[in-house]
Write a protein that holds these residues in place. Structure first.
Motif, PDB file in Angstrom:
ATOM      1  N   TYR A  41      40.382 -35.824 -31.279  1.00  0.00           N
ATOM      2  CA  TYR A  41      39.309 -36.634 -30.706  1.00  0.00           C
ATOM      3  C   TYR A  41      39.243 -37.997 -31.384  1.00  0.00           C
ATOM      4  O   TYR A  41      39.180 -39.033 -30.728  1.00  0.00           O
ATOM      5  CB  TYR A  41      37.967 -35.903 -30.829  1.00  0.00           C
ATOM      6  CG  TYR A  41      36.810 -36.703 -30.282  1.00  0.00           C
ATOM      7  CD1 TYR A  41      36.486 -36.633 -28.938  1.00  0.00           C
ATOM      8  CD2 TYR A  41      36.062 -37.539 -31.104  1.00  0.00           C
ATOM      9  CE1 TYR A  41      35.430 -37.376 -28.422  1.00  0.00           C
ATOM     10  CE2 TYR A  41      35.010 -38.285 -30.600  1.00  0.00           C
ATOM     11  CZ  TYR A  41      34.701 -38.197 -29.255  1.00  0.00           C
ATOM     12  OH  TYR A  41      33.679 -38.947 -28.747  1.00  0.00           O
ATOM     13  N   GLU A  42      39.262 -38.002 -32.704  1.00  0.00           N
ATOM     14  CA  GLU A  42      39.174 -39.257 -33.444  1.00  0.00           C
ATOM     15  C   GLU A  42      40.350 -40.179 -33.128  1.00  0.00           C
ATOM     16  O   GLU A  42      40.193 -41.391 -33.040  1.00  0.00           O
ATOM     17  CB  GLU A  42      39.094 -38.992 -34.940  1.00  0.00           C
ATOM     18  CG  GLU A  42      37.765 -38.392 -35.357  1.00  0.00           C
ATOM     19  CD  GLU A  42      37.719 -37.988 -36.821  1.00  0.00           C
ATOM     20  OE1 GLU A  42      38.730 -38.133 -37.537  1.00  0.00           O
ATOM     21  OE2 GLU A  42      36.652 -37.508 -37.237  1.00  0.00           O
ATOM     22  N   PRO A  46      39.102 -43.256 -28.151  1.00  0.00           N
ATOM     23  CA  PRO A  46      38.887 -44.643 -27.702  1.00  0.00           C
ATOM     24  C   PRO A  46      39.784 -45.021 -26.511  1.00  0.00           C
ATOM     25  O   PRO A  46      39.320 -45.616 -25.541  1.00  0.00           O
ATOM     26  CB  PRO A  46      39.219 -45.488 -28.933  1.00  0.00           C
ATOM     27  CG  PRO A  46      39.005 -44.564 -30.091  1.00  0.00           C
ATOM     28  CD  PRO A  46      39.403 -43.205 -29.589  1.00  0.00           C
ATOM     29  N   ARG A  47      41.041 -44.651 -26.577  1.00  0.00           N
ATOM     30  CA  ARG A  47      41.960 -44.996 -25.489  1.00  0.00           C
ATOM     31  C   ARG A  47      41.626 -44.211 -24.218  1.00  0.00           C
ATOM     32  O   ARG A  47      41.644 -44.767 -23.115  1.00  0.00           O
ATOM     33  CB  ARG A  47      43.392 -44.728 -25.913  1.00  0.00           C
ATOM     34  CG  ARG A  47      44.394 -45.187 -24.886  1.00  0.00           C
ATOM     35  CD  ARG A  47      45.784 -45.132 -25.414  1.00  0.00           C
ATOM     36  NE  ARG A  47      46.725 -45.601 -24.410  1.00  0.00           N
ATOM     37  CZ  ARG A  47      48.017 -45.526 -24.534  1.00  0.00           C
ATOM     38  NH1 ARG A  47      48.539 -45.031 -25.638  1.00  0.00           N
ATOM     39  NH2 ARG A  47      48.812 -45.945 -23.585  1.00  0.00           N
ATOM     40  N   LEU A  48      41.335 -42.927 -24.363  1.00  0.00           N
ATOM     41  CA  LEU A  48      40.997 -42.132 -23.181  1.00  0.00           C
ATOM     42  C   LEU A  48      39.708 -42.631 -22.541  1.00  0.00           C
ATOM     43  O   LEU A  48      39.601 -42.662 -21.313  1.00  0.00           O
ATOM     44  CB  LEU A  48      40.884 -40.650 -23.541  1.00  0.00           C
ATOM     45  CG  LEU A  48      42.180 -39.964 -23.969  1.00  0.00           C
ATOM     46  CD1 LEU A  48      41.927 -38.493 -24.278  1.00  0.00           C
ATOM     47  CD2 LEU A  48      43.267 -40.120 -22.933  1.00  0.00           C
ATOM     48  N   LEU A  49      38.745 -43.034 -23.356  1.00  0.00           N
ATOM     49  CA  LEU A  49      37.504 -43.571 -22.807  1.00  0.00           C
ATOM     50  C   LEU A  49      37.788 -44.847 -22.013  1.00  0.00           C
ATOM     51  O   LEU A  49      37.176 -45.082 -20.972  1.00  0.00           O
ATOM     52  CB  LEU A  49      36.483 -43.826 -23.916  1.00  0.00           C
ATOM     53  CG  LEU A  49      35.105 -44.279 -23.454  1.00  0.00           C
ATOM     54  CD1 LEU A  49      34.461 -43.242 -22.526  1.00  0.00           C
ATOM     55  CD2 LEU A  49      34.209 -44.541 -24.650  1.00  0.00           C
ATOM     56  N   GLY A  50      38.726 -45.658 -22.480  1.00  0.00           N
ATOM     57  CA  GLY A  50      39.111 -46.862 -21.736  1.00  0.00           C
ATOM     58  C   GLY A  50      39.680 -46.534 -20.373  1.00  0.00           C
ATOM     59  O   GLY A  50      39.350 -47.170 -19.367  1.00  0.00           O
ATOM     60  N   VAL A  51      40.529 -45.507 -20.309  1.00  0.00           N
ATOM     61  CA  VAL A  51      41.094 -45.056 -19.032  1.00  0.00           C
ATOM     62  C   VAL A  51      39.977 -44.568 -18.120  1.00  0.00           C
ATOM     63  O   VAL A  51      39.909 -44.921 -16.938  1.00  0.00           O
ATOM     64  CB  VAL A  51      42.144 -43.939 -19.264  1.00  0.00           C
ATOM     65  CG1 VAL A  51      42.540 -43.272 -17.962  1.00  0.00           C
ATOM     66  CG2 VAL A  51      43.366 -44.492 -19.988  1.00  0.00           C
ATOM     67  N   ILE A  52      39.087 -43.767 -18.662  1.00  0.00           N
ATOM     68  CA  ILE A  52      37.995 -43.180 -17.884  1.00  0.00           C
ATOM     69  C   ILE A  52      37.061 -44.266 -17.370  1.00  0.00           C
ATOM     70  O   ILE A  52      36.654 -44.253 -16.208  1.00  0.00           O
ATOM     71  CB  ILE A  52      37.240 -42.137 -18.728  1.00  0.00           C
ATOM     72  CG1 ILE A  52      38.142 -40.929 -19.016  1.00  0.00           C
ATOM     73  CG2 ILE A  52      35.945 -41.711 -18.043  1.00  0.00           C
ATOM     74  CD1 ILE A  52      37.629 -40.016 -20.117  1.00  0.00           C
TER      75      ILE A  52
END
Length: 190
Positions: A41-42, A46-52
């Motif tokens: 998660y750490e 951040p990158r996955l949240l950007g995609v989402i």
């Protein structure tokens, strides 16, 4: 910003596991290691949240999708074979869950399509999401086919939504996407 997940294990243990390697962390998560999930998660949130967020701009909804991604990772990490990129596996999962959430949101209210010129400018300047080689290949595509690729694969719009927004027949949009993906693949392989 999405809330940080509670500390599941002592921080030292979470840092030791995988040390920045999502594939190694996924193998540990497959064995139900909560410290590995924390470390994953750490490393990746951040990158996955950007995609989402490109697909689901609402902050609360995008945070919910991010949480769903890690719940799904916890339950399905064994399905990751290690044959492909761990980042790719995670991004595809995040993208699919975000598209599902977006469809749910659209049933509740209309979500406007982004302005295409602003979309291209944003994708051109975002080095964190767009690798240099992908950016160069995208620049080779022109006009509506490039816009269709960006709207479909970055923002998660369906073929039908693209046809409606671009005022083109569904078959034309599908052909643009198919040809553009082929061009991108050939460009990236060269």
């Amino acid at each position: 910003m999405c809330p940080r997940k509670p500390n599941l294990e002592p921080q030292g243990r979470a840092r030791q596991i995988g040390a920045g390697d999502p594939a190694a962390l996924l193998r540990q998560v497959a064995q139900q290691d909560p410290a590995a999930l924390r470390a994953l998660y750490e490393l990746t949130s951040p990158r996955l949240l950007g995609v989402i967020r490109r697909i689901v701009p609402n902050e609360a909804d995008s945070c919910d999708v991010l949480q769903d991604v890690y719940i799904r990772v916890w339950h399905s990490a064994r399905q990751y074979s290690g044959a492909g990129s761990a980042w790719g596996w995670l991004i595809v999962m995040a993208r699919h869950l975000a598209m599902d959430r977006r469809k749910q949101c659209q049933r509740r209210h209309e979500v406007p399509l982004p302005e295409l010129d602003a979309l291209w400018a944003e994708s051109s300047s975002d080095d964190g999401v767009w690798a240099h080689s992908i950016q160069q290949c995208l620049e080779r595509l022109r006009g509506e086919p490039r816009n269709a690729i960006l709207l479909s694969y970055v923002y998660g719009y369906s073929h039908g939504e693209l046809a409606l927004h671009l005022g083109r027949p569904l078959g034309t949009v599908k052909a643009w996407l198919r040809r553009s993906l082929t061009e991108l693949k050939l460009c990236l392989e060269s």
